[in-house]
Write a protein that holds these residues in place. Structure first.
Motif, short mmCIF file in Angstrom:
data_model
loop_
_atom_site.label_atom_id
_atom_site.label_comp_id
_atom_site.label_asym_id
_atom_site.label_seq_id
_atom_site.Cartn_x
_atom_site.Cartn_y
_atom_site.Cartn_z
N VAL A 129 8.17 48.23 140.24
CA VAL A 129 9.06 48.46 139.10
C VAL A 129 9.13 49.96 138.85
O VAL A 129 8.09 50.62 138.72
CB VAL A 129 8.57 47.71 137.85
CG1 VAL A 129 9.44 48.05 136.65
CG2 VAL A 129 8.57 46.21 138.10
N TRP A 162 14.13 53.01 136.35
CA TRP A 162 15.49 52.48 136.24
C TRP A 162 15.56 50.97 136.42
O TRP A 162 16.58 50.35 136.13
CB TRP A 162 16.39 53.14 137.29
CG TRP A 162 15.94 52.93 138.71
CD1 TRP A 162 15.13 53.73 139.45
CD2 TRP A 162 16.24 51.80 139.53
NE1 TRP A 162 14.92 53.19 140.69
CE2 TRP A 162 15.59 52.01 140.77
CE3 TRP A 162 17.01 50.64 139.36
CZ2 TRP A 162 15.68 51.10 141.82
CZ3 TRP A 162 17.10 49.74 140.41
CH2 TRP A 162 16.44 49.97 141.62
N SER A 163 14.47 50.34 136.89
CA SER A 163 14.52 48.90 137.17
C SER A 163 13.60 48.09 136.26
O SER A 163 13.30 46.93 136.55
CB SER A 163 14.15 48.63 138.63
OG SER A 163 12.82 49.03 138.92
N ASP A 215 14.09 46.60 133.57
CA ASP A 215 14.70 45.40 133.01
C ASP A 215 15.31 44.48 134.06
O ASP A 215 15.94 43.47 133.73
CB ASP A 215 15.79 45.79 131.99
CG ASP A 215 15.22 46.56 130.81
OD1 ASP A 215 14.08 46.25 130.40
OD2 ASP A 215 15.90 47.49 130.32
N GLU A 216 15.13 44.83 135.34
CA GLU A 216 15.64 43.98 136.42
C GLU A 216 14.81 42.69 136.51
O GLU A 216 13.60 42.71 136.27
CB GLU A 216 15.56 44.71 137.77
CG GLU A 216 16.57 45.82 137.95
CD GLU A 216 17.94 45.27 138.29
OE1 GLU A 216 18.03 44.26 139.01
OE2 GLU A 216 18.93 45.86 137.81
N PRO A 217 15.44 41.56 136.87
CA PRO A 217 14.66 40.33 137.06
C PRO A 217 13.63 40.51 138.18
O PRO A 217 13.88 41.18 139.17
CB PRO A 217 15.73 39.31 137.47
CG PRO A 217 17.03 39.87 136.99
CD PRO A 217 16.88 41.36 137.08
N ARG A 218 12.48 39.92 137.98
CA ARG A 218 11.40 40.00 138.97
C ARG A 218 11.22 38.64 139.61
O ARG A 218 11.19 37.62 138.91
CB ARG A 218 10.10 40.45 138.30
CG ARG A 218 10.22 41.78 137.59
CD ARG A 218 9.00 42.06 136.73
NE ARG A 218 9.19 43.24 135.90
CZ ARG A 218 8.34 43.64 134.97
NH1 ARG A 218 7.22 42.94 134.75
NH2 ARG A 218 8.60 44.73 134.25
N ASN A 266 13.28 50.23 147.91
CA ASN A 266 14.56 49.52 147.79
C ASN A 266 14.55 48.23 148.59
O ASN A 266 13.91 48.12 149.63
CB ASN A 266 15.74 50.41 148.20
CG ASN A 266 15.78 50.66 149.69
OD1 ASN A 266 16.30 49.85 150.44
ND2 ASN A 266 15.21 51.79 150.13
N LEU A 291 13.15 46.76 143.39
CA LEU A 291 14.04 45.69 142.91
C LEU A 291 15.51 46.06 143.12
O LEU A 291 15.87 47.23 143.03
CB LEU A 291 13.78 45.44 141.42
CG LEU A 291 12.41 44.84 141.09
CD1 LEU A 291 12.14 44.91 139.59
CD2 LEU A 291 12.31 43.41 141.59
N PRO A 292 16.36 45.03 143.36
CA PRO A 292 16.03 43.63 143.63
C PRO A 292 15.36 43.48 144.98
O PRO A 292 15.69 44.20 145.92
CB PRO A 292 17.39 42.93 143.58
CG PRO A 292 18.38 43.99 143.91
CD PRO A 292 17.83 45.28 143.37
#
Length: 306
Positions: A54, A57-58, A60-63, A266, A43-44
């Motif tokens: 996921v 560190w990611s 909480d990133e939008p999926r 990435n 992500l992203p």
């Protein structure tokens, strides 16, 4: 997807039941859609990829909507969610019952986080280079896989065809040589018979396959995989370990050899890979892989394209 639906979908991966194969929509897809459907990205992520990885560190990133969500949740230090089960590493289990109960708890917890696939368990034989990530017996790993599915998360066994004979992990060295061990191949065959429908192929070199290519880029490795009865999705170990400059080349090698999914950590590299695979899609060289990916997505309740 709701928990109940995810539970039933993931359980179908080891029961042999569940929804039928994905509908024949491949012919209606654009080359870009096909190319994106053989990529799992950190992500992203680029638009349209089959899945996202996921990482710690990611979390909480939008999926992106309708993307399969993958994590590494083995236990111990190899965990995306440190606060979730399993509470102990693979080496700590002393019985199949204990491993299966832990797998179920892990599957339930991951389903609650919206995870579809756990890149676990490790089926490489104990004594290999992964330390506490190895189960004491393959049967414990298979039990953990059953538990994951029963808990609502699909297992993805690894690292085919086995790293139990390797001197070091492929994460630590670019030149790892290993041997095909009958006991490891038997463990993977047993997993496929459950049936588990996702397997990760490793980056080691095997003399049996010829030393020109790693297993993950070697057609002989994928032929062996299919001869063992596996009809699900084969995903590479992360090709990001080779660096951005090699992402496109290694991705092409992997899918042409037989990989259904290429894993990157990435998004920018994943986008470059998707674009580079479009010409292969135009020639129909990705269709078989896309069909398997769609079948897996269908079993997990994802009927619409991402």
């Amino acid at each position: 997807m709701g928990f109940a639906a995810l539970f039933q979908a993931a359980l179908a991966l080891v029961s042999g039941g569940g929804p039928p194969s994905a509908p024949p929509v491949v012919a209606t897809m654009t080359p870009r859609q096909k190319a994106a459907l053989v990529v799992v990205s950190g992500l992203p992520a680029p638009k349209g990829v089959a899945g996202v990885l996921v990482q710690q560190w990611s979390r909480d990133e939008p999926r992106p909507p309708r993307a399969l969500v993958f994590v590494d949740q083995e236990g111990g230090s190899a965990s995306t969610y440190s606060g979730l089960p399993p509470a102990v590493p693979a080496s700590a289990y002393a019985s199949e019952e204990e491993a299966e109960a832990s797998g179920r708890s892990t599957g339930e917890a991951l389903a609650g986080e919206g995870v579809d696939v756990d890149l676990a368990p490790v089926l490489d034989l104990a004594g290999g280079p992964l330390g506490s990530r190895h189960f004491a017996r393959p049967a414990y790993g298979l039990a953990f896989a059953r538990g994951l599915a029963a808990g609502g998360t699909a297992p993805c066994v690894k690292h085919f065809p086995g790293l139990g004979s390797a001197p070091v992990s492929t994460d630590e060295s670019p030149q790892v040589h290993a041997r095909l061990l009958p006991a490891e191949l038997a463990a993977f065959r047993a997993a496929f018979a459950l049936p588990v429908r996702c397997v990760m192929v490793n980056h080691a070199f095997y003399k049996r396959f010829g030393l020109a290519q790693r297993a993950s880029f070697n057609a002989a490795a994928y032929r062996l995989l299919r001869r063992l009865g596996f009809d699900g999705v084969a995903i590479t170990d992360s090709i990001s370990v080779f660096g951005s400059d090699w992402a496109v080349r290694t991705a092409r090698h992997a899918v042409l050899a037989g990989a259904d999914l290429v894993l990157l950590t990435n998004g920018p590299d994943a986008e470059r890979v998707v674009r580079a695979l479009v010409p292969l899609a135009r020639r129909g060289l990705l269709d078989e892989h896309v069909e398997r990916v769609l079948a897996l997505r269908h079993r997990l309740g994802l009927r619409e394209l991402p």
